[in-house]
Design a protein around this motif. Structure first.
Motif, PDB file in Angstrom:
ATOM      1  N   ALA A  30       0.859  -1.182   0.000  1.00 54.07           N
ATOM      2  CA  ALA A  30       0.000   0.000   0.000  1.00 54.07           C
ATOM      3  C   ALA A  30       0.895   1.231   0.000  1.00 54.07           C
ATOM      4  O   ALA A  30       1.461   1.591   1.036  1.00 54.07           O
ATOM      5  CB  ALA A  30      -0.919  -0.003   1.216  1.00 54.07           C
ATOM      6  N   GLY A  31       1.055   1.837  -1.173  1.00 55.38           N
ATOM      7  CA  GLY A  31       1.961   2.976  -1.286  1.00 55.38           C
ATOM      8  C   GLY A  31       3.385   2.537  -1.040  1.00 55.38           C
ATOM      9  O   GLY A  31       3.894   1.635  -1.702  1.00 55.38           O
ATOM     10  N   ASP A  32       4.038   3.150  -0.043  1.00 51.89           N
ATOM     11  CA  ASP A  32       5.413   2.758   0.292  1.00 51.89           C
ATOM     12  C   ASP A  32       5.454   1.809   1.486  1.00 51.89           C
ATOM     13  O   ASP A  32       6.503   1.599   2.087  1.00 51.89           O
ATOM     14  CB  ASP A  32       6.273   3.995   0.571  1.00 51.89           C
ATOM     15  N   SER A  33       4.298   1.228   1.825  1.00 50.32           N
ATOM     16  CA  SER A  33       4.229   0.299   2.954  1.00 50.32           C
ATOM     17  C   SER A  33       4.092  -1.139   2.466  1.00 50.32           C
ATOM     18  O   SER A  33       3.287  -1.426   1.577  1.00 50.32           O
ATOM     19  CB  SER A  33       3.037   0.630   3.859  1.00 50.32           C
TER      20      SER A  33
END
Length: 200
Positions: A64-67
């Motif tokens: 999720a995005g940069d996660s």
């Protein structure tokens, strides 16, 4: 035709993003190594080695995005605590074992209602402390694995039977992933982000 083109573009973008994430990421130094394999079916395999300690953990991941969000399988409780009242209320007693009943070396961190921390080091099986207003506690084992902070549920309890999970558990754990540099910043056993990266 427009619908088909849109679907093809979506599939291409999805595959490209997935290819950028999947693969083997690793970091090593003397007597320590950490490897995370991300598969294209959104499963992972994590390997940890420190001196003579080795662990392999499998699970599922989501980006999720940069996660990079990790959940191990099967999921297990990190710590199980049963509270009771035995003897003098001020005498806090802890019976601490692994889930299989074996004793182990640990450090016990007691947190008071005034947020003072009392540390008992090099503990095995049983710990005692004379403390009035205990709010919570957590445990760290000899390899640095930290339990979640346990907050007392009872107002008149002083005896705590604690079962500790010595195998690492990933529970919606968010690591930071840099897709361009193909690096991942992991969270360590102390539940903190580390100052190194796993590289592809």
């Amino acid at each position: 035709m427009k619908t088909i083109l849109t679907i093809l573009i979506f599939i291409t973008i999805s595959c490209y993003g997935q290819d950028k994430v999947t693969g083997i990421y690793s970091y090593s130094r003397e007597h320590f190594s950490e490897t995370l394999q991300l598969n294209d079916n959104y499963t992972f395999k994590y390997n940890f080695m420190m001196h003579f300690i080795r662990q392999e953990i499998i699970g599922n991941y989501v980006v999720a995005g940069d996660s990079l969000i990790l959940n191990s399988f099967p999921q297990r409780d990190k710590i199980i605590v049963q509270e009771n009242l035995k003897g003098n209320f001020r005498n806090k007693k802890f019976q601490v074992t692994l889930k299989d009943g074996y004793s182990f070396n640990y450090q016990l961190y007691l947190i008071t209602k005034s947020n003072d921390t009392i540390i008992s080091k090099n503990q095995i099986s049983r710990s005692r402390s004379r403390i009035n207003e205990l709010k919570s506690f957590y445990i760290i084992d000899s390899k640095g694995l930290k339990s979640p902070t346990y907050f007392l549920k009872g107002t008149n309890t002083n005896y705590f039977d604690v079962q500790f999970e010595h195998i690492r558990v990933f529970e919606s754990e968010k690591w930071i992933i840099d897709k361009k540099l193909e690096k991942i910043r992991p969270i360590g056993m102390d539940n903190e982000y580390q100052n190194y990266f796993l590289s592809k």
